[in-house]
Design an enzyme around this catalytic site. Structure first.
Site, PDB file in Angstrom:
ATOM      1  N   GLU A 135       0.810  -1.220   0.000  1.00  0.00           N
ATOM      2  CA  GLU A 135       0.000   0.000   0.000  1.00  0.00           C
ATOM      3  C   GLU A 135       0.850   1.281   0.000  1.00  0.00           C
ATOM      4  O   GLU A 135       0.722   2.149   0.874  1.00  0.00           O
ATOM      5  CB  GLU A 135      -0.974  -0.012   1.181  1.00  0.00           C
ATOM      6  CG  GLU A 135      -1.961  -1.172   1.083  1.00  0.00           C
ATOM      7  CD  GLU A 135      -3.062  -1.144   2.133  1.00  0.00           C
ATOM      8  OE1 GLU A 135      -2.974  -0.343   3.080  1.00  0.00           O
ATOM      9  OE2 GLU A 135      -4.017  -1.929   1.987  1.00  0.00           O
ATOM     10  N   GLU A 165      -5.134  -8.466  -0.496  1.00  0.00           N
ATOM     11  CA  GLU A 165      -5.898  -8.302   0.744  1.00  0.00           C
ATOM     12  C   GLU A 165      -7.330  -7.946   0.358  1.00  0.00           C
ATOM     13  O   GLU A 165      -7.546  -7.109  -0.514  1.00  0.00           O
ATOM     14  CB  GLU A 165      -5.354  -7.166   1.623  1.00  0.00           C
ATOM     15  CG  GLU A 165      -3.990  -7.386   2.226  1.00  0.00           C
ATOM     16  CD  GLU A 165      -3.555  -6.201   3.081  1.00  0.00           C
ATOM     17  OE1 GLU A 165      -4.440  -5.428   3.521  1.00  0.00           O
ATOM     18  OE2 GLU A 165      -2.346  -6.042   3.304  1.00  0.00           O
TER      19      GLU A 165
END
Length: 502
Positions: free
Chosen positions: A158, A275
């Protein structure tokens, strides 16, 4: 009545079981964690596992030292070997995430999580590349090139969020990716490397990642991103609450990489959602509920239409992003430190693991498959209201006409709802004990078991009618097995008490 066709309409995708998430990977050094992996694999059987912190200080890989006035670097793989050995022993392969930055290689002090993963760029990209090469060369030497070529290697986590990558500096991430990808390929051209592992709401990063990769001729073997549907965290002591978008929003997020990458060099690459969940917060109790299983059921049923894998974040309650868990129920499928009490979403995955490979029908509230031995399996779920404005319908009716290869079938139904297969509900009824006694834990294990019922249905002309009434937030698995009746001719149920047949 929905008539399910006798001929298969395709193969049921198992993208849902390709990978599962974990917390920081050094947790795999714990015996209770390894016991949880064994249970997970027995009931579900994932193929890969992905977690943070492979190169963080807790794993002790990067070990610089001074000797005779000269700086040297030692790379130690003791913990890496133990973690990977534990994964492989459980039948899992690592989906490697390269991060976070070792403190003595980092350019800054910014960290994330309770365990302080450093999220700043390397102060020396040359030393970072050396670290990447040394790590992968060691893995190849220990586990074999053919094996490690099957392990996807993801660059960072991220980077579009300033919490995970200093200032969310996109150009700095591109530089890190380029250095890392070339270092991976220097070890072996057949190793798989990809990214950019972005969080929701940053799909424009995909556009620029594709442009950068083409302009710089940078290796990319797969594309990765994350998907969540939760709103801002509303904090309470030791927890949060969040609004949720409908689960269909997860599927919309799964679609975006291929849509945005059309016409680019990355268009035909595998897409991995490394995820996904409703909430990214381990301390959001929504994960523990029957609602959550019914909410995610259509995602598991349809997600494989859009991506090559989507990895639930995370399998274990031992998560530790916000600190050592303070509540009995915390974030994952089950209770790592309390003898693996399973939750409704765990059962959803276990039910999916019992579905057959041949897809017969799929709708907004059901999935029908067939096994090679003739068994027909139905997964059904009740609709939910993700807004929380209503509790959802009290009951949901589903009627199916199913093709079966027998004149009669044995029907086994497993049910999870607000009252069954729901240890969280039992724990709440107990008064939410912070440290359950051994007797209370036994009750929670009992409460975690799905309700099961059995019956027999006629199947004239190779079809049987299945009528299901689902309770609020119920998921149910129905397995129909052809009956071969071996009852002896003298058997008569009417004579059980010694009477005579009339």
């Amino acid at each position: 009545m929905i008539s399910v066709p006798a001929e298969q309409t395709g193969r049921l995708s198992d993208a849902w079981r390709h990978c599962v998430g974990t917390g920081r990977i050094e947790l795999a050094l714990r015996r209770d964690y390894q016991d949880s992996l064994a249970l997970l694999q027995r009931d579900i059987g994932f193929r890969y596992i992905r977690g943070h912190g492979l190169l963080s200080d807790g794993m002790g890989v990067y070990r610089p030292y001074d000797h005779e006035g000269t700086r040297h670097r030692h790379h130690s793989f003791t913990y890496v070997d133990q973690v990977v050995d534990a994964y492989l022993a459980a039948g899992l392969r690592p989906f490697l995430e390269l991060g976070f930055m070792p403190e003595e290689l980092a350019s800054g002090k910014q960290t994330v999580f309770w365990w302080r993963g450093n999220v700043t760029p390397p102060r020396s990209h040359r030393e970072w590349a050396d670290l990447v090469r040394a790590t992968l060369a060691h893995l190849v030497d220990r586990y074999g090139l053919d094996e490690v070529r099957t392990w996807p290697i993801e660059v960072w986590n991220e980077p579009n969020l300033p919490d995970f990558w200093q200032d969310a500096d996109e150009q700095a991430y591109h530089r890190l990716y380029e250095v890392t990808a070339h270092a991976v390929k220097e070890v072996d051209a057949g190793l798989q490397v990809g990214g950019p592992a972005i969080s929701p709401g940053a799909d424009d990063w995909l556009d620029r990642f594709a442009e950068f990769a083409e302009h710089r001729d940078v290796p990319v073997d797969f594309v990765s991103k994350h998907a969540y549907t939760s709103g801002p965290a509303q904090h309470v002591p030791f927890g949060v609450h969040q609004t949720l978008a409908p689960a269909a929003a997860l599927l919309d997020q799964f679609v975006t990489p291929r849509d945005r990458l059309k016409g680019t060099r990355l268009a035909e690459l595998p897409v991995h959602i490394t995820e996904f969940n409703s909430s990214y917060r381990p301390d959001n109790p929504i994960h523990d509920t029957a609602f959550h299983a019914a909410y995610l059921a259509p995602v598991l049923a349809h997600g494989g239409d859009h991506v090559d894998s989507f990895s639930y974040w995370t399998f274990s309650d031992m998560f530790e992003e916000t600190g050592v868990p303070t509540a009995l129920f915390h974030g994952g499928f089950g209770l790592l430190t309390h003898r693996q009490v399973r939750k409704p979403t765990y059962h959803l995955y276990a039910f999916m693991a019992r579905m057959g490979p041949d897809l017969l029908a799929r709708g907004g509230d059901h999935l029908v498959t067939r096994h090679a031995d003739g068994r027909v399996t139905v997964l059904a779920w009740a609709p939910v209201d993700p807004t929380g404005d209503t509790p959802g319908p009290d009951r949901h009716e589903l009627r199916l006409s199913l093709p079966v290869a027998a004149r009669e079938v044995f029907v086994r139904r497993s049910t999870v709802d607000e009252e069954h297969g729901n240890a969280y509900a039992a724990w709440r009824h107990m008064g939410s004990p912070r440290s359950p006694s051994p007797g209370q834990l036994d009750v929670l294990h009992e409460a975690a078991e799905p309700a099961r019922s059995h019956r027999r249905l006629p199947a004239p002309e190779g079809r049987t009618d299945l009528q299901l009434t689902l309770a609020r937030h119920e998921i149910t698995l129905v397995e129909l097995t052809p009956v071969t009746d071996e009852t002896p001719p003298w058997w008569d149920e009417r004579r059980l008490l010694g009477g005579t047949a009339s």
